[in-house]
Design a protein around this motif. Structure first.
Motif, short mmCIF file in Angstrom:
data_model
loop_
_atom_site.label_atom_id
_atom_site.label_comp_id
_atom_site.label_asym_id
_atom_site.label_seq_id
_atom_site.Cartn_x
_atom_site.Cartn_y
_atom_site.Cartn_z
N GLY A 122 86.05 82.63 3.81
CA GLY A 122 85.76 82.75 2.42
C GLY A 122 84.26 82.29 2.47
N ASN A 123 84.59 81.23 1.30
CA ASN A 123 82.84 80.62 1.45
C ASN A 123 83.24 79.36 1.57
N GLU A 124 84.45 79.22 2.73
CA GLU A 124 84.49 78.09 3.32
C GLU A 124 84.33 77.36 5.00
N VAL A 125 83.79 76.66 5.26
CA VAL A 125 83.95 76.70 6.72
C VAL A 125 84.87 75.65 7.39
N TYR A 126 85.56 75.80 7.96
CA TYR A 126 86.86 75.32 8.59
C TYR A 126 86.35 74.99 10.15
N LEU A 127 86.16 73.54 10.88
CA LEU A 127 85.71 73.07 12.37
C LEU A 127 87.31 73.32 12.82
N VAL A 128 88.28 74.16 13.86
CA VAL A 128 89.30 74.41 14.31
C VAL A 128 89.18 74.12 15.80
N PHE A 138 75.44 79.98 7.31
CA PHE A 138 75.88 80.07 8.53
C PHE A 138 76.56 81.48 8.78
N ALA A 139 77.22 82.03 7.42
CA ALA A 139 78.44 83.09 7.22
C ALA A 139 77.63 84.03 7.54
N GLU A 140 76.20 84.25 7.53
CA GLU A 140 74.95 85.53 7.84
C GLU A 140 74.93 85.36 9.52
N THR A 141 74.74 84.05 10.05
CA THR A 141 74.24 84.36 11.48
C THR A 141 75.60 84.29 12.23
N ALA A 142 76.08 84.44 11.61
CA ALA A 142 77.94 83.79 12.64
C ALA A 142 78.13 85.23 12.32
N SER A 143 77.79 86.11 11.49
CA SER A 143 78.87 87.30 11.43
C SER A 143 77.92 88.38 12.70
N LEU A 175 79.99 79.48 16.07
CA LEU A 175 79.52 78.10 16.27
C LEU A 175 80.00 76.98 16.39
N VAL A 176 79.08 76.07 16.76
CA VAL A 176 79.79 75.63 18.15
C VAL A 176 79.88 73.68 17.55
N VAL A 207 80.25 57.68 6.20
CA VAL A 207 80.82 58.59 6.28
C VAL A 207 80.56 59.86 7.48
N ALA A 208 82.15 59.90 7.75
CA ALA A 208 81.93 60.97 8.62
C ALA A 208 81.28 62.53 8.70
N LYS A 209 80.14 62.67 9.75
CA LYS A 209 79.51 63.91 9.94
C LYS A 209 79.93 64.70 11.08
N VAL A 210 79.65 66.51 11.43
CA VAL A 210 79.53 66.49 12.49
C VAL A 210 78.14 68.51 13.06
N LYS A 211 77.81 67.64 13.72
CA LYS A 211 76.73 68.18 13.70
C LYS A 211 77.20 69.71 14.01
N LEU A 212 76.68 70.93 13.08
CA LEU A 212 77.30 72.15 13.96
C LEU A 212 76.09 72.99 13.68
N ALA A 213 76.27 73.69 15.07
CA ALA A 213 75.46 75.60 15.44
C ALA A 213 75.53 76.02 15.88
N THR A 214 74.39 77.30 15.13
CA THR A 214 74.50 78.23 15.78
C THR A 214 74.29 78.74 17.29
N ALA A 215 74.88 79.23 17.95
CA ALA A 215 74.96 79.83 18.90
C ALA A 215 75.05 80.59 19.53
N ARG A 216 74.78 81.25 21.16
CA ARG A 216 74.84 82.84 21.26
C ARG A 216 75.29 81.97 22.71
N GLY A 217 76.33 82.58 23.33
CA GLY A 217 76.74 81.90 24.44
C GLY A 217 75.85 83.17 25.92
N ARG A 218 75.73 81.61 26.32
CA ARG A 218 75.10 82.42 27.90
C ARG A 218 75.97 82.95 29.57
#
Length: 166
Positions: A68-74, A107-112, A118-119, A129-140
Protein backbone atom coordinates in the motif's frame (compact mmCIF):
# COMPACT_ATOMS: atom_id res chain seq x y z
CA UNK A 1 60.91 31.44 37.17
CA UNK A 2 57.79 31.42 35.09
CA UNK A 3 55.11 28.81 35.23
CA UNK A 4 54.96 26.32 32.45
CA UNK A 5 51.56 26.10 30.90
CA UNK A 6 50.26 22.61 30.48
CA UNK A 7 48.54 22.05 27.23
CA UNK A 8 45.94 19.38 27.30
CA UNK A 9 46.40 16.91 24.53
CA UNK A 10 42.92 15.64 23.86
CA UNK A 11 42.57 13.19 21.05
CA UNK A 12 39.91 14.29 18.67
CA UNK A 13 37.49 11.47 18.16
CA UNK A 14 36.61 10.79 14.56
CA UNK A 15 33.49 8.95 15.69
CA UNK A 16 30.32 10.89 16.34
CA UNK A 17 29.14 10.27 19.93
CA UNK A 18 25.53 10.48 18.71
CA UNK A 19 26.04 7.67 16.18
CA UNK A 20 26.30 3.95 17.05
CA UNK A 21 26.20 1.18 14.46
CA UNK A 22 24.17 -1.82 15.61
CA UNK A 23 24.36 -4.19 12.64
CA UNK A 24 25.60 -4.31 9.05
CA UNK A 25 24.47 -6.53 6.21
CA UNK A 26 27.89 -7.36 4.80
CA UNK A 27 26.53 -9.95 2.38
CA UNK A 28 24.38 -7.33 0.65
CA UNK A 29 27.30 -5.70 -1.19
CA UNK A 30 28.42 -9.11 -2.44
CA UNK A 31 25.03 -10.53 -3.44
CA UNK A 32 23.50 -7.32 -4.81
CA UNK A 33 24.47 -4.37 -6.94
CA UNK A 34 23.46 -1.35 -4.82
CA UNK A 35 21.73 1.32 -6.90
CA UNK A 36 20.36 3.81 -4.36
CA UNK A 37 20.39 4.13 -0.55
CA UNK A 38 18.04 5.94 1.81
CA UNK A 39 17.93 6.41 5.57
CA UNK A 40 14.62 5.68 7.28
CA UNK A 41 13.32 5.32 10.82
CA UNK A 42 12.02 2.06 12.24
CA UNK A 43 9.18 1.39 14.69
CA UNK A 44 10.47 -0.71 17.61
CA UNK A 45 9.00 -1.90 20.88
CA UNK A 46 10.75 -1.25 24.20
CA UNK A 47 12.35 -4.67 24.53
CA UNK A 48 13.54 -4.46 20.89
CA UNK A 49 15.31 -1.18 21.59
CA UNK A 50 17.08 -2.68 24.63
CA UNK A 51 18.13 -5.73 22.63
CA UNK A 52 19.30 -3.55 19.71
CA UNK A 53 21.40 -1.39 22.03
CA UNK A 54 23.20 -4.52 23.16
CA UNK A 55 23.87 -5.43 19.49
CA UNK A 56 21.65 -8.50 19.17
CA UNK A 57 20.41 -7.72 15.63
CA UNK A 58 20.84 -9.65 12.38
CA UNK A 59 20.04 -8.20 8.95
CA UNK A 60 21.31 -11.17 6.93
CA UNK A 61 17.96 -12.47 5.66
CA UNK A 62 16.02 -9.20 5.89
CA UNK A 63 14.39 -7.32 3.02
CA UNK A 64 11.98 -4.44 2.53
CA UNK A 65 8.43 -4.78 1.25
CA UNK A 66 6.10 -2.05 0.00
CA UNK A 67 2.47 -2.69 0.94
CA UNK A 68 0.00 0.00 0.00
CA UNK A 69 1.46 3.32 1.11
CA UNK A 70 3.82 1.87 3.70
CA UNK A 71 7.20 0.12 3.75
CA UNK A 72 7.94 -2.82 6.07
CA UNK A 73 11.14 -4.58 7.10
CA UNK A 74 10.63 -8.35 6.89
CA UNK A 75 12.95 -11.04 8.26
CA UNK A 76 15.06 -8.82 10.51
CA UNK A 77 16.02 -10.82 13.59
CA UNK A 78 16.17 -8.88 16.87
CA UNK A 79 16.86 -11.32 19.69
CA UNK A 80 14.60 -11.40 22.73
CA UNK A 81 15.70 -9.28 25.66
CA UNK A 82 16.18 -11.65 28.64
CA UNK A 83 15.07 -9.15 31.32
CA UNK A 84 11.76 -8.36 29.57
CA UNK A 85 10.08 -11.62 30.73
CA UNK A 86 6.39 -11.52 29.74
CA UNK A 87 6.59 -8.20 27.88
CA UNK A 88 9.08 -9.56 25.32
CA UNK A 89 8.73 -9.22 21.55
CA UNK A 90 8.62 -11.72 18.69
CA UNK A 91 12.17 -11.91 17.24
CA UNK A 92 11.33 -12.01 13.51
CA UNK A 93 8.21 -9.87 13.39
CA UNK A 94 7.49 -7.47 10.51
CA UNK A 95 8.50 -3.92 11.46
CA UNK A 96 7.23 -0.70 9.92
CA UNK A 97 9.73 1.71 8.37
CA UNK A 98 9.16 5.46 8.62
CA UNK A 99 9.48 7.38 5.36
CA UNK A 100 7.87 10.42 3.78
CA UNK A 101 5.19 9.83 1.14
CA UNK A 102 7.50 11.06 -1.65
CA UNK A 103 10.20 8.61 -0.57
CA UNK A 104 7.70 5.74 -0.34
CA UNK A 105 6.38 6.42 -3.83
CA UNK A 106 9.95 6.61 -5.17
CA UNK A 107 10.84 3.28 -3.50
CA UNK A 108 7.59 1.67 -4.61
CA UNK A 109 8.27 2.73 -8.19
CA UNK A 110 11.83 1.40 -8.23
CA UNK A 111 11.03 -1.77 -6.26
CA UNK A 112 8.26 -2.69 -8.69
CA UNK A 113 10.75 -2.81 -11.56
CA UNK A 114 11.82 -6.25 -12.68
CA UNK A 115 14.68 -7.72 -10.63
CA UNK A 116 14.99 -4.97 -7.98
CA UNK A 117 14.62 -5.52 -4.25
CA UNK A 118 14.80 -3.41 -1.10
CA UNK A 119 17.74 -4.55 1.04
CA UNK A 120 18.71 -3.17 4.48
CA UNK A 121 22.45 -2.49 4.53
CA UNK A 122 22.84 -1.17 8.09
CA UNK A 123 20.97 -0.45 11.32
CA UNK A 124 22.22 2.19 13.73
CA UNK A 125 21.27 4.70 16.41
CA UNK A 126 21.52 8.34 15.39
CA UNK A 127 20.89 10.88 18.15
CA UNK A 128 19.14 8.18 20.18
CA UNK A 129 16.76 7.15 17.39
CA UNK A 130 16.94 3.79 15.59
CA UNK A 131 17.54 4.12 11.84
CA UNK A 132 17.85 1.67 8.96
CA UNK A 133 19.76 2.31 5.75
CA UNK A 134 17.60 0.78 3.02
CA UNK A 135 18.93 0.27 -0.51
CA UNK A 136 17.36 -0.56 -3.84
CA UNK A 137 19.46 -3.32 -5.32
CA UNK A 138 19.67 -5.69 -8.26
CA UNK A 139 20.67 -9.30 -7.58
CA UNK A 140 23.98 -10.47 -9.00
CA UNK A 141 24.43 -13.68 -10.95
CA UNK A 142 27.16 -16.13 -9.97
CA UNK A 143 29.51 -15.04 -12.78
CA UNK A 144 29.04 -11.37 -11.76
CA UNK A 145 30.06 -12.23 -8.21
CA UNK A 146 33.20 -13.97 -9.49
CA UNK A 147 34.10 -10.99 -11.68
CA UNK A 148 33.65 -8.60 -8.77
CA UNK A 149 35.86 -10.77 -6.54
CA UNK A 150 38.61 -10.83 -9.19
CA UNK A 151 38.42 -7.07 -9.63
CA UNK A 152 38.48 -6.47 -5.84
CA UNK A 153 41.52 -8.72 -5.32
CA UNK A 154 43.34 -7.01 -8.20
CA UNK A 155 42.64 -3.58 -6.66
CA UNK A 156 43.84 -4.82 -3.27
CA UNK A 157 47.10 -6.12 -4.77
CA UNK A 158 47.67 -2.81 -6.56
CA UNK A 159 47.17 -0.90 -3.30
CA UNK A 160 49.54 -3.26 -1.48
CA UNK A 161 52.21 -2.84 -4.13
CA UNK A 162 51.87 0.95 -4.02
CA UNK A 163 52.25 1.06 -0.22
CA UNK A 164 55.35 -1.20 -0.31
CA UNK A 165 56.86 0.96 -3.03
CA UNK A 166 56.66 4.09 -0.90
Amino acid sequence: MGKKSKKSKKKKSTEDPNFKTIARNRKARHQYEILDEMECGIVLQGSEVKSARSGKVSLDEAYGRVQGNEVYLVGCDIAEYPQANLMNHEPKRTRKLLLHRREISKFAETASQNGLTLVPTAMYFKKGVAKVKLATARGRKLHDKRDKLKKDTAQMEIRRAMTHRR
